[in-house]
Scaffold this motif. Structure first.
Motif, PDB file in Angstrom:
ATOM      1  N   ASP A  30       0.869  -1.172   0.000  1.00 28.06           N
ATOM      2  CA  ASP A  30       0.000   0.000   0.000  1.00 28.06           C
ATOM      3  C   ASP A  30       0.908   1.224   0.000  1.00 28.06           C
ATOM      4  O   ASP A  30       1.530   1.550   1.015  1.00 28.06           O
ATOM      5  N   LEU A  31       0.982   1.901  -1.114  1.00 27.55           N
ATOM      6  CA  LEU A  31       1.949   2.980  -1.302  1.00 27.55           C
ATOM      7  C   LEU A  31       1.336   4.372  -1.233  1.00 27.55           C
ATOM      8  O   LEU A  31       1.982   5.345  -1.606  1.00 27.55           O
ATOM      9  N   LYS A  32       0.115   4.462  -0.736  1.00 21.62           N
ATOM     10  CA  LYS A  32      -0.566   5.765  -0.798  1.00 21.62           C
ATOM     11  C   LYS A  32       0.129   6.838   0.037  1.00 21.62           C
ATOM     12  O   LYS A  32      -0.012   8.032  -0.234  1.00 21.62           O
ATOM     13  N   ASN A  33       0.903   6.438   1.051  1.00 25.67           N
ATOM     14  CA  ASN A  33       1.611   7.423   1.872  1.00 25.67           C
ATOM     15  C   ASN A  33       3.112   7.442   1.608  1.00 25.67           C
ATOM     16  O   ASN A  33       3.879   7.980   2.406  1.00 25.67           O
ATOM     17  N   VAL A  34       3.521   6.844   0.506  1.00 23.49           N
ATOM     18  CA  VAL A  34       4.931   6.791   0.141  1.00 23.49           C
ATOM     19  C   VAL A  34       5.186   7.745  -1.022  1.00 23.49           C
ATOM     20  O   VAL A  34       4.408   7.800  -1.973  1.00 23.49           O
ATOM     21  N   SER A  35       6.275   8.495  -0.946  1.00 28.05           N
ATOM     22  CA  SER A  35       6.651   9.392  -2.032  1.00 28.05           C
ATOM     23  C   SER A  35       7.597   8.679  -2.994  1.00 28.05           C
ATOM     24  O   SER A  35       8.193   7.656  -2.662  1.00 28.05           O
ATOM     25  N   PHE A  36       7.739   9.264  -4.182  1.00 29.99           N
ATOM     26  CA  PHE A  36       8.595   8.661  -5.203  1.00 29.99           C
ATOM     27  C   PHE A  36       9.467   9.730  -5.846  1.00 29.99           C
ATOM     28  O   PHE A  36       9.032  10.863  -6.060  1.00 29.99           O
ATOM     29  N   VAL A  47       7.047   8.528 -11.709  1.00 32.57           N
ATOM     30  CA  VAL A  47       5.764   9.096 -12.121  1.00 32.57           C
ATOM     31  C   VAL A  47       4.713   7.995 -12.274  1.00 32.57           C
ATOM     32  O   VAL A  47       3.560   8.161 -11.861  1.00 32.57           O
ATOM     33  N   ALA A  48       5.116   6.861 -12.835  1.00 33.91           N
ATOM     34  CA  ALA A  48       4.171   5.755 -13.034  1.00 33.91           C
ATOM     35  C   ALA A  48       3.622   5.248 -11.702  1.00 33.91           C
ATOM     36  O   ALA A  48       2.428   4.939 -11.582  1.00 33.91           O
ATOM     37  N   LEU A  49       4.474   5.165 -10.677  1.00 34.37           N
ATOM     38  CA  LEU A  49       4.008   4.730  -9.359  1.00 34.37           C
ATOM     39  C   LEU A  49       3.114   5.781  -8.712  1.00 34.37           C
ATOM     40  O   LEU A  49       2.090   5.446  -8.104  1.00 34.37           O
ATOM     41  N   SER A  50       3.468   7.044  -8.839  1.00 32.60           N
ATOM     42  CA  SER A  50       2.639   8.103  -8.263  1.00 32.60           C
ATOM     43  C   SER A  50       1.252   8.119  -8.896  1.00 32.60           C
ATOM     44  O   SER A  50       0.261   8.424  -8.230  1.00 32.60           O
ATOM     45  N   ALA A  51       1.191   7.785 -10.181  1.00 32.18           N
ATOM     46  CA  ALA A  51      -0.086   7.766 -10.895  1.00 32.18           C
ATOM     47  C   ALA A  51      -0.789   6.422 -10.786  1.00 32.18           C
ATOM     48  O   ALA A  51      -1.865   6.235 -11.367  1.00 32.18           O
ATOM     49  N   GLU A  52      -0.163   5.478 -10.065  1.00 32.22           N
ATOM     50  CA  GLU A  52      -0.724   4.134  -9.874  1.00 32.22           C
ATOM     51  C   GLU A  52      -0.999   3.454 -11.214  1.00 32.22           C
ATOM     52  O   GLU A  52      -2.029   2.800 -11.401  1.00 32.22           O
ATOM     53  N   GLU A 113      -2.180  13.966  -7.209  1.00 27.41           N
ATOM     54  CA  GLU A 113      -1.386  13.118  -6.322  1.00 27.41           C
ATOM     55  C   GLU A 113       0.092  13.152  -6.710  1.00 27.41           C
ATOM     56  O   GLU A 113       0.973  13.135  -5.851  1.00 27.41           O
ATOM     57  N   ILE A 114       0.350  13.185  -8.005  1.00 26.60           N
ATOM     58  CA  ILE A 114       1.733  13.273  -8.470  1.00 26.60           C
ATOM     59  C   ILE A 114       2.381  14.529  -7.917  1.00 26.60           C
ATOM     60  O   ILE A 114       3.540  14.526  -7.483  1.00 26.60           O
ATOM     61  N   ASN A 115       1.628  15.612  -7.891  1.00 25.61           N
ATOM     62  CA  ASN A 115       2.150  16.884  -7.373  1.00 25.61           C
ATOM     63  C   ASN A 115       2.437  16.832  -5.879  1.00 25.61           C
ATOM     64  O   ASN A 115       3.219  17.610  -5.359  1.00 25.61           O
ATOM     65  N   LYS A 116       1.812  15.902  -5.174  1.00 22.38           N
ATOM     66  CA  LYS A 116       1.988  15.810  -3.726  1.00 22.38           C
ATOM     67  C   LYS A 116       3.131  14.887  -3.318  1.00 22.38           C
ATOM     68  O   LYS A 116       3.657  15.011  -2.210  1.00 22.38           O
ATOM     69  N   LYS A 117       3.500  13.943  -4.196  1.00 24.90           N
ATOM     70  CA  LYS A 117       4.388  12.873  -3.723  1.00 24.90           C
ATOM     71  C   LYS A 117       5.509  12.512  -4.690  1.00 24.90           C
ATOM     72  O   LYS A 117       6.077  11.432  -4.588  1.00 24.90           O
ATOM     73  N   THR A 118       5.854  13.390  -5.606  1.00 25.53           N
ATOM     74  CA  THR A 118       6.874  13.062  -6.602  1.00 25.53           C
ATOM     75  C   THR A 118       7.947  14.138  -6.663  1.00 25.53           C
ATOM     76  O   THR A 118       7.655  15.329  -6.576  1.00 25.53           O
TER      77      THR A 118
END
Length: 255
Positions: A30-36, A47-52, A113-118
């Motif tokens: 569960d990667l919703k709270n993990v940054s990349f 980017v691919a992980l941030s965009a799921e 989400e990408i803007n929050k964690k990438t």
């Protein structure tokens, strides 16, 4: 402890190896709270992980359409036609990637989400000096795509010596690593999980890996479906066989 994030280093034409690792991570944690974060080819996996985007169907839903767009751009805009259609030499291949990957991200609805964690590392060129800069906010998907291209920009291989991003001349993010005073490397000490081509196998000394990575051959095959799928499968299996490396993610493991 939940890590600050997962960081993918440069990969050259072996970028799709990281996509296999990304697929394993998205399937099992569960990667919703993990940054990349990423630089050069590693920025694509970030980017691919941030965009799921890295699902079981990602090759058909996400990767294959992008590869097709690269090939079509090469064929339509190069005097060499199909001869180098699978390559990323010159600007045409990357220009073909931008609209397709951008539209897939738009459709995913994950741009906020990408803007929050990438974070993506680019190298800004200032005369004879250069400096690394982590970019972590984008005004639009188009701005994000330009950032990815900039982070991947190998001087003269993709066209000009530099690529203009936000009115600044820049080059491949990996070139920040040759600078003597870059203290912003993501590493385990700072609670990041770093992933490079040598994390699970030594591409530099490993048969086919050495041939592909130490030459420009890998860049000539970047948009070949079979080659890309081969590297994705390799990355997935390497992550699966070395899952202890991701111990920091244990608390996030899916049932």
């Amino acid at each position: 402890m939940i890590p600050n994030g997962i960081f993918f280093y440069g990969a050259g034409g072996l970028y799709s190896y990281y996509l296999g690792i990304a697929m394993y991570l998205q399937e099992n944690y569960d990667l919703k709270n993990v940054s990349f974060g990423g630089l050069s080819g590693g920025s694509i996996a970030a980017v691919a992980l941030s965009a799921e985007l890295m699902t079981k169907n990602s090759f058909d839903d996400f990767i294959r359409p992008c590869l097709k767009s690269i090939r079509e751009s090469n064929i339509n805009n190069s005097i060499f036609g199909e001869l180098f259609s699978n390559s990323l030499f010159g600007p045409n291949g990357l220009n073909g990637l931008k609209p397709k990957l951008g539209s897939i991200i738009e459709e995913s609805g994950r741009f906020p989400e990408i803007n929050k964690k990438t974070s993506i590392l680019v190298t800004k060129v200032k005369g004879i000096y250069s400096e690394g800069d982590y970019i972590s906010h984008w005004d639009s998907v188009s701005d994000l795509m330009e950032c990815v291209v900039t982070s991947c920009w190998i001087p003269f291989v993709f066209g000009n010596a530099t690529h203009t991003f936000r009115d600044k001349e820049c080059v491949d993010g990996g070139m920040s690593f040759i600078l003597p005073d870059n203290r912003n490397y993501p590493d385990e000490e700072h609670n990041w999980i770093p992933i490079s081509l040598n994390t699970f196998r030594n591409f530099s000394n490993n048969g086919i890996g050495f041939v592909l990575h130490s030459s420009l051959l890998s860049l000539s095959l970047c948009a070949d479906d079979e080659y890309v799928k081969y590297l994705i499968d390799m990355g997935y299996e390497d992550a699966k066989n070395n899952k202890d490396y991701f111990n920091k993610l244990t608390l996030l493991k899916k049932n």
